[in-house]
Design a protein around this motif. Structure first.
Motif, PDB file in Angstrom:
ATOM      1  N   LEU A  10     -14.335 -48.212   3.496  1.00  0.00           N
ATOM      2  CA  LEU A  10     -14.359 -48.350   2.039  1.00  0.00           C
ATOM      3  C   LEU A  10     -15.499 -49.257   1.570  1.00  0.00           C
ATOM      4  O   LEU A  10     -16.324 -48.856   0.739  1.00  0.00           O
ATOM      5  CB  LEU A  10     -13.025 -48.913   1.547  1.00  0.00           C
ATOM      6  N   ILE A  11     -15.559 -50.479   2.102  1.00  0.00           N
ATOM      7  CA  ILE A  11     -16.557 -51.440   1.642  1.00  0.00           C
ATOM      8  C   ILE A  11     -17.946 -51.055   2.139  1.00  0.00           C
ATOM      9  O   ILE A  11     -18.920 -51.070   1.371  1.00  0.00           O
ATOM     10  CB  ILE A  11     -16.199 -52.869   2.093  1.00  0.00           C
ATOM     11  N   ALA A  35     -16.813 -39.735   9.414  1.00  0.00           N
ATOM     12  CA  ALA A  35     -17.269 -40.675   8.381  1.00  0.00           C
ATOM     13  C   ALA A  35     -18.761 -40.518   8.137  1.00  0.00           C
ATOM     14  O   ALA A  35     -19.222 -40.528   6.989  1.00  0.00           O
ATOM     15  CB  ALA A  35     -16.941 -42.107   8.799  1.00  0.00           C
ATOM     16  N   ILE A  36     -19.511 -40.340   9.213  1.00  0.00           N
ATOM     17  CA  ILE A  36     -20.956 -40.127   9.075  1.00  0.00           C
ATOM     18  C   ILE A  36     -21.231 -38.844   8.305  1.00  0.00           C
ATOM     19  O   ILE A  36     -22.051 -38.818   7.376  1.00  0.00           O
ATOM     20  CB  ILE A  36     -21.622 -40.073  10.464  1.00  0.00           C
ATOM     21  N   LYS A 123      -6.606 -48.158  -0.670  1.00  0.00           N
ATOM     22  CA  LYS A 123      -6.946 -47.065   0.242  1.00  0.00           C
ATOM     23  C   LYS A 123      -8.151 -47.469   1.095  1.00  0.00           C
ATOM     24  O   LYS A 123      -9.020 -48.236   0.649  1.00  0.00           O
ATOM     25  CB  LYS A 123      -7.282 -45.801  -0.548  1.00  0.00           C
ATOM     26  N   ILE A 124      -8.216 -46.952   2.315  1.00  0.00           N
ATOM     27  CA  ILE A 124      -9.333 -47.261   3.193  1.00  0.00           C
ATOM     28  C   ILE A 124     -10.052 -45.962   3.563  1.00  0.00           C
ATOM     29  O   ILE A 124      -9.491 -44.869   3.467  1.00  0.00           O
ATOM     30  CB  ILE A 124      -8.866 -47.994   4.470  1.00  0.00           C
ATOM     31  N   TYR A 128     -12.854 -42.935  -0.119  1.00  0.00           N
ATOM     32  CA  TYR A 128     -12.395 -43.692  -1.289  1.00  0.00           C
ATOM     33  C   TYR A 128     -13.452 -44.673  -1.797  1.00  0.00           C
ATOM     34  O   TYR A 128     -13.184 -45.474  -2.691  1.00  0.00           O
ATOM     35  CB  TYR A 128     -11.119 -44.459  -0.938  1.00  0.00           C
ATOM     36  N   SER A 129     -14.648 -44.599  -1.224  1.00  0.00           N
ATOM     37  CA  SER A 129     -15.698 -45.546  -1.587  1.00  0.00           C
ATOM     38  C   SER A 129     -16.242 -45.281  -2.984  1.00  0.00           C
ATOM     39  O   SER A 129     -16.231 -44.153  -3.473  1.00  0.00           O
ATOM     40  CB  SER A 129     -16.836 -45.483  -0.569  1.00  0.00           C
ATOM     41  N   ASP A 130     -16.732 -46.342  -3.611  1.00  0.00           N
ATOM     42  CA  ASP A 130     -17.317 -46.259  -4.946  1.00  0.00           C
ATOM     43  C   ASP A 130     -18.014 -47.586  -5.227  1.00  0.00           C
ATOM     44  O   ASP A 130     -17.352 -48.627  -5.276  1.00  0.00           O
ATOM     45  CB  ASP A 130     -16.232 -46.000  -5.993  1.00  0.00           C
ATOM     46  N   PRO A 131     -19.320 -47.597  -5.411  1.00  0.00           N
ATOM     47  CA  PRO A 131     -20.014 -48.865  -5.672  1.00  0.00           C
ATOM     48  C   PRO A 131     -19.573 -49.553  -6.952  1.00  0.00           C
ATOM     49  O   PRO A 131     -19.826 -50.751  -7.131  1.00  0.00           O
ATOM     50  CB  PRO A 131     -21.497 -48.459  -5.731  1.00  0.00           C
ATOM     51  N   ASP A 132     -18.876 -48.849  -7.830  1.00  0.00           N
ATOM     52  CA  ASP A 132     -18.396 -49.468  -9.061  1.00  0.00           C
ATOM     53  C   ASP A 132     -17.309 -50.515  -8.809  1.00  0.00           C
ATOM     54  O   ASP A 132     -17.011 -51.319  -9.702  1.00  0.00           O
ATOM     55  CB  ASP A 132     -17.854 -48.407 -10.022  1.00  0.00           C
ATOM     56  N   ILE A 133     -16.711 -50.520  -7.609  1.00  0.00           N
ATOM     57  CA  ILE A 133     -15.680 -51.530  -7.324  1.00  0.00           C
ATOM     58  C   ILE A 133     -16.269 -52.938  -7.317  1.00  0.00           C
ATOM     59  O   ILE A 133     -15.542 -53.918  -7.450  1.00  0.00           O
ATOM     60  CB  ILE A 133     -14.951 -51.271  -5.988  1.00  0.00           C
TER      61      ILE A 133
END
Length: 277
Positions: A10-11, A35-36, A123-124, A128-133
């Motif tokens: 996620l991060i 993931a890649i 979520k991991i 679920y990633s998003d730079p807006d977090i």
């Protein structure tokens, strides 16, 4: 700049996308080919690799987004492959021991500066990633006397590019003291609250207060058990302090002491309002 992000969860994936959007060339590394593939397909990274040794000779920044013990293990394995001038950083939630070990391990000319982006989700995973977090969140840099102003400035610029609201500087020791309260204790309270429930009907009677307080009880067990143990002395002290305040409320109830309850409620309201400024 050419940046390697080690760990596309996620991060890591969120930071990779944010860096890519700001014009950096971002190489993603993960042992999970899925993931890649996801990160490449969705343009979160420039290119993905399964072995960090394949890209260390071309990177100016190496950012670890893996568990602290995994970072130490990988650094021990690849330490001779970091090129001189590389800035190495991490995103882990503990710093004192991590920073000391990394600075001992890395060869001369390779600099480690600890960073902690105070953001996340329940979520991991890269999906679920998003730079807006990161927008509006806190970003902590933990330099030591071994760090150069140049390296610290580079990481501060990255925090600004990613949209963090506030960039703060703490020693690794002070970081762990603060995080024991603001992050680890709150997770411990949420976990204990959820696990203390013995009523099968609770779900039918929850409101916003319960949902908001227990949201972070949905926790990555492997990661947080490692973080808790790495910072156990500070966390135990904070748990003791919390239990003292909870006992004040408990004893006031036993004594029908409404004044003490009111005092505690007014005190908490006043302190909580300071966070809104």
């Amino acid at each position: 700049m050419k940046v390697a992000v080690i760990g596309l969860g996620l991060i890591g994936a969120s930071m990779a996308k944010g860096l890519l959007d700001n014009g950096h060339e971002v190489y993603g590394v993960d042992i999970d080919q899925n993931a890649i593939n996801y990160c490449e397909k969705n343009k979160l990274i420039s290119k993905g690799f399964s072995d960090m040794g394949d890209i260390l000779d071309r990177c100016e920044i190496v950012m670890f987004s893996v568990y602290p013990k995994t970072m130490i293990r990988l650094t021990e394995k690849y330490k001779e492959q970091f090129k001189a001038g590389t800035i190495v950083t991490d995103v882990s939630g503990v710093k004192k021991e991590v920073v000391a070990k990394m600075q001992r391990l890395l060869p001369p000319g390779v600099e480690f500066v600890g960073v902690h982006p105070m953001a996340g989700r329940e979520k991991i995973g890269a999906e679920y990633s998003d730079p807006d977090i990161f927008k509006g969140a806190n970003y902590i840099i933990t330099p030591t006397e071994k760090n150069t102003e140049k390296a610290v400035d580079v990481l501060e610029k990255i925090g600004t590019e990613l949209g963090f609201k506030r960039v703060s500087y703490l020693s690794p020791e002070r970081h762990d003291e603060m995080i024991a309260f603001t992050s680890q204790l709150t997770h411990a309270i949420a976990v204990a609250l959820v696990n203390s429930d013995k009523d099968p009907d609770t779900y039918n009677f929850t409101g916003d207060s319960y949902r908001e307080l227990t949201r972070i009880a949905m926790i990555n067990a492997d990661l947080w058990s490692e973080l808790f143990l790495e910072n156990k002395k500070n966390l135990i002290n904070r748990i003791d302090e919390f239990q003292e305040r909870l006992d004040i409320i408990k004893n006031a109830l036993k004594k029908d002491d409404r004044k003490t309850l009111i005092d505690e409620f007014e005190k908490s309201t006043e302190k909580r309002l300071t966070l809104e400024k």
